[in-house]
Design a protein around this motif. Structure first.
Motif, mmCIF file in Angstrom:
data_model
loop_
_atom_site.group_PDB
_atom_site.id
_atom_site.type_symbol
_atom_site.label_atom_id
_atom_site.label_comp_id
_atom_site.label_asym_id
_atom_site.label_seq_id
_atom_site.Cartn_x
_atom_site.Cartn_y
_atom_site.Cartn_z
ATOM 1 N N ALA A 1 47.620 13.493 -12.943
ATOM 2 C CA ALA A 1 47.812 11.823 -12.870
ATOM 3 C C ALA A 1 47.007 11.498 -12.106
ATOM 4 C CB ALA A 1 49.251 12.370 -12.368
ATOM 5 N N VAL A 2 46.789 10.486 -12.375
ATOM 6 C CA VAL A 2 45.883 9.965 -11.336
ATOM 7 C C VAL A 2 47.123 8.594 -10.945
ATOM 8 C CG1 VAL A 2 44.392 7.761 -10.820
ATOM 9 C CG2 VAL A 2 44.261 9.617 -13.221
ATOM 10 N N VAL A 3 46.593 8.729 -9.122
ATOM 11 C CA VAL A 3 47.836 8.391 -8.015
ATOM 12 C C VAL A 3 47.443 7.650 -6.824
ATOM 13 C CG1 VAL A 3 49.255 9.282 -8.855
ATOM 14 C CG2 VAL A 3 48.104 10.451 -7.185
ATOM 15 N N ALA A 4 48.300 6.727 -6.058
ATOM 16 C CA ALA A 4 48.081 6.030 -4.516
ATOM 17 C C ALA A 4 48.953 5.548 -4.078
ATOM 18 C CB ALA A 4 46.921 5.196 -4.830
ATOM 19 N N THR A 5 49.214 5.138 -3.067
ATOM 20 C CA THR A 5 50.299 4.565 -2.607
ATOM 21 C C THR A 5 50.999 3.262 -2.832
ATOM 22 O OG1 THR A 5 49.565 4.131 -0.395
ATOM 23 C CG2 THR A 5 50.397 5.923 -0.708
ATOM 24 N N ALA B 1 44.474 17.108 -0.570
ATOM 25 C CA ALA B 1 44.021 15.803 -0.842
ATOM 26 C C ALA B 1 45.276 15.007 -1.079
ATOM 27 C CB ALA B 1 43.135 15.717 -2.619
ATOM 28 N N ARG B 2 46.395 15.377 -1.263
ATOM 29 C CA ARG B 2 47.519 15.007 -1.430
ATOM 30 C C ARG B 2 47.950 14.183 -0.219
ATOM 31 N NH1 ARG B 2 51.965 16.941 -0.368
ATOM 32 N NH2 ARG B 2 54.523 15.750 -1.027
ATOM 33 N N ILE B 3 47.207 15.098 1.060
ATOM 34 C CA ILE B 3 48.201 14.475 2.173
ATOM 35 C C ILE B 3 47.266 13.110 2.263
ATOM 36 C CG2 ILE B 3 48.446 14.769 4.425
ATOM 37 C CD1 ILE B 3 48.979 17.772 3.950
ATOM 38 N N ASP C 1 51.754 18.487 -9.259
ATOM 39 C CA ASP C 1 51.927 18.776 -8.318
ATOM 40 C C ASP C 1 52.273 17.335 -7.287
ATOM 41 O OD1 ASP C 1 51.220 21.160 -8.502
ATOM 42 O OD2 ASP C 1 48.629 20.808 -8.100
ATOM 43 N N VAL C 2 52.150 16.718 -8.308
ATOM 44 C CA VAL C 2 52.922 15.196 -7.408
ATOM 45 C C VAL C 2 54.134 14.699 -8.406
ATOM 46 C CG1 VAL C 2 50.217 14.642 -5.886
ATOM 47 C CG2 VAL C 2 51.022 13.649 -8.514
ATOM 48 N N ARG C 3 54.284 15.190 -8.837
ATOM 49 C CA ARG C 3 55.609 14.394 -10.258
ATOM 50 C C ARG C 3 56.377 13.848 -9.012
ATOM 51 N NH1 ARG C 3 56.549 19.433 -13.371
ATOM 52 N NH2 ARG C 3 55.383 18.064 -14.658
#
Length: 148
Positions: free
Chosen positions: A13-17, A76-78, A93-95
């Motif tokens: 998954a490619v993610v950002a806020t 990296a998630r933080i 990890d980000v679901r």
């Protein structure tokens, strides 16, 4: 060889806020990432992790640039949750972050499912008892992961 899947199919998954995308156009194709701040990850061997995508069954790798390189996915998630840039993670990890709206997924069509992790072993007529118990446990775990 016999293969026993040890869980469901995996996926990146490619993610950002949402805040990160307020002033930036979300990427539509992997090459658009070059105009974004990406949070990079260093592998244990010292190499930078190359983001992996797929188009029409062909692999596409992206060597992204960014303000920070970390050696741990949880860090990296933080950093991504703090709005520093776009991250590339295993979906599992980000679901929860995606489901709650803390993170927005992009490039979804470029990250198809990957094969599940499997236990591979040679076919034998009379395996040792301990190995047979281990294989039976792996099969049971695989069944229970598909049911949930």
């Amino acid at each position: 060889m016999i293969a026993i899947p040890l869980g469901p199919a995996r996926r990146y998954a490619v993610v950002a806020t949402p805040t990160y995308f307020e002033s930036r156009e979300p990427p539509k194709v992997p090459s658009d990432l070059m105009a974004h701040a990406c949070i990079r990850t260093r592998l244990p061997n010292g190499a930078l992790f190359r983001w992996q995508f797929e188009a029409e069954g062909q692999p596409v790798h992206a060597d992204v640039e960014g303000p920070i390189t970390l050696d741990e996915a949880s860090l990296a998630r933080i950093a991504v949750l703090d709005g520093l840039g776009i991250g590339f993670f295993m979906e599992s990890d980000v679901r929860e972050d995606i489901e709650t709206g803390r993170l927005v997924r992009v490039l979804d069509a470029w990250t198809p499912p990957l094969a599940p992790l499997c236990l591979y072993y040679p076919s034998r007529r009379n395996p040792p008892a301990a190995f047979k118990v281990f294989v039976d446990l792996a099969r049971e775990l695989a069944r229970s992961s598909r049911a949930s």
